[in-house]
Design an enzyme around this catalytic site. Structure first.
Site, PDB file in Angstrom:
ATOM      1  N   TYR A 105       0.857  -1.178   0.000  1.00 35.52           N
ATOM      2  CA  TYR A 105       0.000   0.000   0.000  1.00 35.52           C
ATOM      3  C   TYR A 105       0.895   1.231   0.000  1.00 35.52           C
ATOM      4  O   TYR A 105       1.810   1.347   0.823  1.00 35.52           O
ATOM      5  CB  TYR A 105      -0.888   0.020   1.256  1.00 35.52           C
ATOM      6  CG  TYR A 105      -1.646   1.325   1.411  1.00 35.52           C
ATOM      7  CD1 TYR A 105      -2.924   1.459   0.889  1.00 35.52           C
ATOM      8  CD2 TYR A 105      -1.058   2.422   2.034  1.00 35.52           C
ATOM      9  CE1 TYR A 105      -3.613   2.666   0.992  1.00 35.52           C
ATOM     10  CE2 TYR A 105      -1.730   3.629   2.144  1.00 35.52           C
ATOM     11  CZ  TYR A 105      -3.006   3.741   1.620  1.00 35.52           C
ATOM     12  OH  TYR A 105      -3.674   4.932   1.701  1.00 35.52           O
ATOM     13  N   GLU A 142      -3.653   7.423  -3.780  1.00 31.48           N
ATOM     14  CA  GLU A 142      -3.129   6.158  -3.274  1.00 31.48           C
ATOM     15  C   GLU A 142      -3.106   5.069  -4.332  1.00 31.48           C
ATOM     16  O   GLU A 142      -3.878   5.098  -5.289  1.00 31.48           O
ATOM     17  CB  GLU A 142      -3.903   5.685  -2.018  1.00 31.48           C
ATOM     18  CG  GLU A 142      -5.301   5.240  -2.262  1.00 31.48           C
ATOM     19  CD  GLU A 142      -5.998   4.667  -1.019  1.00 31.48           C
ATOM     20  OE1 GLU A 142      -5.713   5.095   0.122  1.00 31.48           O
ATOM     21  OE2 GLU A 142      -6.845   3.776  -1.197  1.00 31.48           O
TER      22      GLU A 142
END
Ligand code: GDP
Ligand code: MN
Length: 383
Positions: free
Chosen positions: A101, A189
């Site tokens: 992530y 993201e």
């Protein structure tokens, strides 16, 4: 404003981030054509402004174009967390060895862009953040210096041991920072940032949130706005320059100023009612805004009473009163005839006397007490 995965990936790709090739389809036939063009196993992915599409069945592998057609047919029209899927991204499937992530947000506390990265990426990142927050590494960036090369490498080595992989990831982090800053984003993201079995690093998912107040200088991004992602009421509110958030209750609220709007909703709740919306007509004195506000609120069938709460400062009470009168006249001429909902008005401040006089002419009475007005609106909504 939210943008879709494929749009975020387009922005990332402009800065050089590796993205699996793909295109967007609005029909199963289009999805099949894209899969034929790609000529390999593809992933069919719902494009809706919500996370957790994978878990909801909105991300599916398809080995053949016919299968892509089938999967697209299943996903198009699907409901994911209250949003209907109108388009799918058909993209080349990637072999996944590892999912990380990486994200950057605008952080209020440090007043800086803050990176958050974790080697434990993928669909369970929310659980990771809750149960094992030590697995998430953070870094605040000085906006004048930007993300320095050593910082990018430092973050990347928190994710990977292999320098070949870490160096690719460091580049992606730098590119993500540039995507974020150049787009006036509040969030950017990549989850997952994938490592393939042969050691390549790719962005397999992308998400971006753009600061609404900066959209005036981001015309390319403004064009990405998806009309299907907004309700008719939200579109009208945006065009009229109103801040509007739909809620589940039955008291339609029209208020000037965000703080007073919050206080009004609190008071509605305090006296046992439930607001149908947050609506701030702003500080301006434009009666047209009041007309739009009335249109938006009366189009919600759940609304049982309308509550105006106006504290006149820059907003002039006579303008709001004129807006109310003209909205009522327009509604009365409409297909449904005169408004049947009760209206409670609290009016105080600039040009209050004139405002009351205008309202009295159409037999409306304005209170000058907020608590009384709120309680009255609640009791009328229940009768
Ligand atoms: P999200 O659930 O909305 O975050 O959607 P993602 O695009 O992140 O997809 C969810 C999950 O599906 C990913 O974490 C992957 O595990 C899986 N996935 C997505 N794309 C691919 C792909 O190209 N290949 C493989 N093998 N899995 C994928
Ligand atoms: Mn994801």
């Amino acid at each position: 404003m939210n943008i879709h995965e494929f749009q975020a990936k387009d922005i990332f790709a402009r800065f050089g981030t590796p993205i699996p090739p793909g295109s967007v389809a609005r029909t199963a036939t289009e999805a099949k054509e894209i899969a034929e063009e790609i000529g390999k196993t593809v992933v069919v992915k719902a494009q809706v402004h919500v996370g957790g599409r994978g878990k909801a069945g909105g991300v599916k592998l398809a080995e053949t174009p016919d299968e892509a057609f089938e999967k697209a047919e299943q996903i198009l029209g699907m409901d994911i967390k209250g949003l209907t899927v109108k388009q799918v991204l058909v993209t080349e499937a990637v072999d996944i060895a590892h999912e990380a992530y990486v994200g950057v947000i605008m952080d209020r506390q440090t007043k800086r862009p803050v990176f958050m990265v974790s080697a434990a990426g993928g669909i369970d990142i929310e659980e990771v953040a809750r149960d094992t927050p030590e697995k998430i590494h953070k870094l605040a960036v000085d906006p004048f210096l930007g993300l320095l090369p050593y910082q990018a490498r430092d973050l990347a080595f928190k994710l990977y041991d292999d320098p070949k992989v870490a160096n690719q990831a460091a580049r992606v982090l730098t590119q993500l920072y540039l995507s974020f800053m150049s787009s006036d984003a509040s969030l950017a993201e990549i989850n997952p940032l994938v490592t393939t079995p042969d050691g390549r690093v790719l962005a397999v998912d992308g998400k971006m949130n753009i600061d609404d107040s900066a959209l005036y200088k981001q015309p390319d991004i403004e064009e990405m706005r998806d009309p299907d992602s907004e309700t008719a009421a939200e579109i009208e509110a945006r065009k009229a320059g109103l801040s509007f958030v739909k809620l589940d209750g039955d008291i339609g609220c029209v208020v000037n100023g965000a703080g007073l709007a919050m206080a009004t909703m609190d008071l509605v709740k305090y006296y046992g009612g439930a607001p149908a919306n947050f609506l701030d007509i702003g500080g301006s004195s434009n009666p047209d805004k009041v007309v739009s506000a009335m249109n938006i609120i009366t189009s919600d069938p759940k609304v049982k009473a309308i509550l105006f709460n106006i504290f006149g400062g820059i907003t002039r009470c006579d303008d709001v009163a004129n807006g109310i009168v003209s909205a009522l006249a327009t509604i009365a001429k409409g297909p449904g005839g005169p408004l049947k909902l009760p209206i409670v008005i609290r009016l105080t401040g600039t040009n209050e006397e004139e405002g009351r006089r205008i309202l009295n002419e159409v037999e409306l009475v304005a209170s000058d007490n907020m608590a009384d007005a709120v309680q009255q609106a609640i009791s009328l909504s229940q009768s």
